[in-house]
Design an enzyme around this catalytic site. Structure first.
Site, short mmCIF file in Angstrom:
data_model
loop_
_atom_site.label_atom_id
_atom_site.label_comp_id
_atom_site.label_asym_id
_atom_site.label_seq_id
_atom_site.Cartn_x
_atom_site.Cartn_y
_atom_site.Cartn_z
N ALA A 244 0.87 -1.18 0.00
CA ALA A 244 0.00 0.00 0.00
C ALA A 244 0.90 1.22 0.00
O ALA A 244 2.00 1.19 0.53
CB ALA A 244 -0.89 0.01 1.24
N CYS A 245 0.42 2.28 -0.61
CA CYS A 245 1.16 3.55 -0.59
C CYS A 245 0.15 4.65 -0.31
O CYS A 245 -1.06 4.43 -0.39
CB CYS A 245 1.92 3.77 -1.90
N PRO A 246 0.60 5.85 0.01
CA PRO A 246 -0.31 6.91 0.40
C PRO A 246 -1.41 7.22 -0.62
O PRO A 246 -2.55 7.48 -0.24
CB PRO A 246 0.60 8.12 0.60
N THR B 203 1.83 1.02 -5.05
CA THR B 203 1.18 -0.15 -4.47
C THR B 203 1.35 -1.35 -5.39
O THR B 203 1.76 -2.43 -4.97
CB THR B 203 -0.33 0.13 -4.24
#
Length: 105
Positions: free
Chosen positions: A9-11, A17
């Site tokens: 997951a990324c921001p 992601t």
């Protein structure tokens, strides 16, 4: 046989992601390890890990750029935390470190 599960997951839940997921898949395959990667992206959770997947796993890899949803399901497992960007750029190094530090083949 070494079995891994991962959650990426990324921001923003977009590019990193999925790029991190792909990098981990490729790196694990090179080591002839089994891996299943769940992505928590902009469209929600995809390829969700089952309780059975988690139970069978020797190691859990979690990206730590943002909070992973449902992280409590990994309680009691060996967890490696890396940034999504690190996973994208250094998948092979992550697998090597896991191999060296945790004594996996």
């Amino acid at each position: 046989m070494t079995i891994l599960v991962a959650v990426t997951a990324c921001p923003t839940g977009v590019a990193h992601t999925y790029m991190a997921a792909e990098a981990l898949l490729i790196a694990a395959k090179k080591k002839e390890w089994t891996i299943k990667v769940e992505t928590q992206g902009a469209t929600g959770i995809e390829n969700e890990l089952t309780a059975s997947d988690i139970e069978k796993a020797d190691i859990v890899i979690l990206t730590n750029d943002i909070t992973i949803k449902n992280e409590a399901r990994f309680e009691g497992k060996k967890i490696v935390r890396v940034g999504a960007n690190t996973a994208v750029r250094h998948g092979d190094k992550i697998m090597q470190k896991i191999s060296e530090n945790l004594g996996l083949n």
